[in-house]
Design a protein around this motif. Structure first.
Motif, mmCIF file in Angstrom:
data_model
loop_
_atom_site.group_PDB
_atom_site.id
_atom_site.type_symbol
_atom_site.label_atom_id
_atom_site.label_comp_id
_atom_site.label_asym_id
_atom_site.label_seq_id
_atom_site.Cartn_x
_atom_site.Cartn_y
_atom_site.Cartn_z
ATOM 1 N N SER A 1 -34.771 -18.062 4.980
ATOM 2 C CA SER A 1 -35.255 -19.248 5.682
ATOM 3 C C SER A 1 -34.112 -20.218 5.960
ATOM 4 N N GLU A 2 -33.207 -20.344 5.004
ATOM 5 C CA GLU A 2 -32.048 -21.216 5.195
ATOM 6 C C GLU A 2 -31.148 -20.679 6.308
ATOM 7 N N ILE A 3 -30.989 -19.364 6.358
ATOM 8 C CA ILE A 3 -30.206 -18.751 7.436
ATOM 9 C C ILE A 3 -30.848 -19.047 8.790
ATOM 10 N N LYS A 4 -32.182 -18.949 8.845
ATOM 11 C CA LYS A 4 -32.895 -19.209 10.104
ATOM 12 C C LYS A 4 -32.659 -20.643 10.579
ATOM 13 N N LYS A 5 -32.665 -21.592 9.655
ATOM 14 C CA LYS A 5 -32.422 -22.985 10.026
ATOM 15 C C LYS A 5 -31.018 -23.149 10.615
ATOM 16 N N LYS A 6 -30.045 -22.518 9.968
ATOM 17 C CA LYS A 6 -28.671 -22.619 10.462
ATOM 18 C C LYS A 6 -28.545 -21.977 11.842
ATOM 19 N N GLU A 7 -29.184 -20.829 12.021
ATOM 20 C CA GLU A 7 -29.111 -20.142 13.310
ATOM 21 C C GLU A 7 -29.758 -20.975 14.414
ATOM 22 N N ASP A 8 -30.890 -21.605 14.112
ATOM 23 C CA ASP A 8 -31.563 -22.438 15.112
ATOM 24 C C ASP A 8 -30.674 -23.605 15.535
ATOM 25 N N ALA A 9 -30.008 -24.217 14.556
ATOM 26 C CA ALA A 9 -29.122 -25.342 14.876
ATOM 27 C C ALA A 9 -27.949 -24.886 15.743
ATOM 28 N N LEU A 10 -27.387 -23.720 15.415
ATOM 29 C CA LEU A 10 -26.269 -23.200 16.206
ATOM 30 C C LEU A 10 -26.725 -22.791 17.606
ATOM 31 N N ASN A 11 -27.913 -22.206 17.699
ATOM 32 C CA ASN A 11 -28.429 -21.802 19.013
ATOM 33 C C ASN A 11 -28.681 -23.012 19.907
ATOM 34 N N ALA A 12 -29.094 -24.126 19.308
ATOM 35 C CA ALA A 12 -29.292 -25.344 20.098
ATOM 36 C C ALA A 12 -27.963 -25.813 20.692
ATOM 37 N N ARG A 13 -26.895 -25.706 19.916
ATOM 38 C CA ARG A 13 -25.567 -26.065 20.428
ATOM 39 C C ARG A 13 -25.145 -25.119 21.557
ATOM 40 N N LYS A 14 -25.421 -23.826 21.379
ATOM 41 C CA LYS A 14 -25.067 -22.857 22.417
ATOM 42 C C LYS A 14 -25.842 -23.124 23.708
ATOM 43 N N THR A 15 -27.121 -23.472 23.571
ATOM 44 C CA THR A 15 -27.938 -23.763 24.751
ATOM 45 C C THR A 15 -27.376 -24.948 25.526
ATOM 46 N N ALA A 16 -26.929 -25.970 24.803
ATOM 47 C CA ALA A 16 -26.344 -27.138 25.466
ATOM 48 C C ALA A 16 -25.086 -26.750 26.243
ATOM 49 N N ILE A 17 -24.286 -25.851 25.683
ATOM 50 C CA ILE A 17 -23.069 -25.400 26.367
ATOM 51 C C ILE A 17 -23.423 -24.594 27.611
ATOM 52 N N PHE A 18 -24.411 -23.698 27.498
ATOM 53 C CA PHE A 18 -24.832 -22.903 28.655
ATOM 54 C C PHE A 18 -25.362 -23.807 29.769
ATOM 55 N N THR A 19 -26.081 -24.861 29.394
ATOM 56 C CA THR A 19 -26.606 -25.800 30.388
ATOM 57 C C THR A 19 -25.471 -26.499 31.129
ATOM 58 N N LEU A 20 -24.461 -26.921 30.386
ATOM 59 C CA LEU A 20 -23.304 -27.566 31.011
ATOM 60 C C LEU A 20 -22.598 -26.620 31.981
ATOM 61 N N LYS A 21 -22.445 -25.368 31.581
ATOM 62 C CA LYS A 21 -21.770 -24.403 32.450
ATOM 63 C C LYS A 21 -22.587 -24.135 33.717
ATOM 64 N N ALA A 22 -23.913 -24.120 33.593
ATOM 65 C CA ALA A 22 -24.763 -23.944 34.776
ATOM 66 C C ALA A 22 -24.625 -25.142 35.718
ATOM 67 N N GLU A 23 -24.548 -26.339 35.142
ATOM 68 C CA GLU A 23 -24.361 -27.540 35.966
ATOM 69 C C GLU A 23 -23.007 -27.504 36.671
ATOM 70 N N MET A 24 -21.985 -26.991 35.985
ATOM 71 C CA MET A 24 -20.667 -26.868 36.610
ATOM 72 C C MET A 24 -20.697 -25.882 37.769
ATOM 73 N N ALA A 25 -21.410 -24.771 37.596
ATOM 74 C CA ALA A 25 -21.521 -23.791 38.677
ATOM 75 C C ALA A 25 -22.209 -24.408 39.898
ATOM 76 N N LYS A 26 -23.231 -25.210 39.646
ATOM 77 C CA LYS A 26 -23.935 -25.879 40.747
ATOM 78 C C LYS A 26 -23.013 -26.878 41.449
ATOM 79 N N LEU A 27 -22.227 -27.614 40.671
ATOM 80 C CA LEU A 27 -21.298 -28.574 41.270
ATOM 81 C C LEU A 27 -20.245 -27.866 42.128
ATOM 82 N N ARG A 28 -19.794 -26.702 41.693
ATOM 83 C CA ARG A 28 -18.809 -25.963 42.499
ATOM 84 C C ARG A 28 -19.418 -25.526 43.831
ATOM 85 N N GLN A 29 -20.688 -25.098 43.798
ATOM 86 C CA GLN A 29 -21.369 -24.749 45.042
ATOM 87 C C GLN A 29 -21.503 -25.977 45.937
#
Length: 272
Positions: free
Chosen positions: A58-86
């Motif tokens: 359960s503790e591992i799951k909590k850590k993974e969820d927190a890390l995945n939230a950080r990864k999602t934020a990075i993916f969102t930023l990269k998608a916004e950058m791709a849109k800005l380049r277009q």
């Protein structure tokens, strides 16, 4: 987190558990009386071990969820950058597209005006009652043909393709920041810097999560071994044995007392 999941499988089975040895100074048994436990079976069958393992997962799951939230934020930023380049590419061609659109609209207006003038001229030359007839053989011919048709659409005016979005008509296209290329470049630089920062924070968070999970595992393992030690010590005194060893370490012995079943029963009864 694969490394952490593997750690979870081995959690709560410390390396020293296989060499568990209990020396009793207060035993009432004869000197040399030996007892043993199957420590593998204890860790496998003891409900406290299963509970500790579930807590660890359960503790591992909590850590993974927190890390995945950080990864999602990075993916969102990269998608916004791709849109800005277009958008930047579109902004570079936007002035010429708008000029072309104005030219097309002006040409269409001129064509409509010419057609209206021709229609008015045709009406004014129709025969009038009582007027003198035209000379024999003379014919008045007026051109009523419409002007050449203008193209319905020009290249680039149909819309723009956006990543992950359907083709957007030019008239409905909305820029995220501005139609100014320098302003779009500034927004891109800001997001690129934010991505670099967030990726560094993600790596740091991953290292911290691993350290915290290792510490958590160590604390749980020590607590579990402590509970087993206390129960085993009380049991050994009751059974009057002087030494308790792990079953795997016995090469030869006679009249050794197997305390495994009694230890498991005592652990469950005491709620340890």
């Amino acid at each position: 987190m694969k490394k952490l999941i593997i750690t979870a499988i081995l959690a709560l089975v410390p390396a020293g558990a296989g060499a568990l040895e209990l020396l009793l100074q207060e035993n009432r048994g004869e000197s040399g009386t030996i007892g043993y436990v199957d420590i593998d079976r204890v860790f496998k069958d003891y409900s406290g071990t299963a509970g500790a393992r579930e807590d660890f997962l359960s503790e591992i799951k909590k850590k993974e969820d927190a890390l995945n939230a950080r990864k999602t934020a990075i993916f969102t930023l990269k998608a916004e950058m791709a849109k800005l380049r277009q958008e930047r590419e579109f902004a570079l061609t936007l002035p010429s597209l708008l000029e072309t659109q104005r030219s097309v609209e002006q040409a269409a207006a001129d064509a409509r005006a010419a057609a209206a003038a021709l229609a008015a001229a045709a009406v004014s030359t129709q025969p009038v009652t009582g007027s003198t007839s035209a000379p024999a053989g003379a014919e008045l011919t007026l051109s009523t043909a419409a002007p050449a048709a203008l193209p319905e659409a020009l290249p680039g005016m149909g819309g723009i393709d956006m990543p992950g979005v359907a083709k957007v008509p030019v008239t409905h296209f909305k820029f995220s920041v501005s139609t100014s290329v320098p302003e779009i470049d500034a927004a891109l630089q800001k997001k690129e810097a934010e991505v670099v920062t967030r990726e560094a924070e993600l790596r740091q968070a991953q290292r911290q999560a691993e350290r915290e999970l290792l510490e958590y595992e160590s604390r749980k393992g020590e607590l579990l071994l402590g509970r087993i030690y206390v129960a085993l010590r009380e049991l050994a005194i009751k059974e009057e044995v002087s030494v308790v060893v792990d079953k795997r370490n016995i090469l030869y012995g006679q009249n050794a007392v197997d305390l495994t079943g009694k230890l498991l029963k005592k652990l469950e009864e005491n709620g340890l």
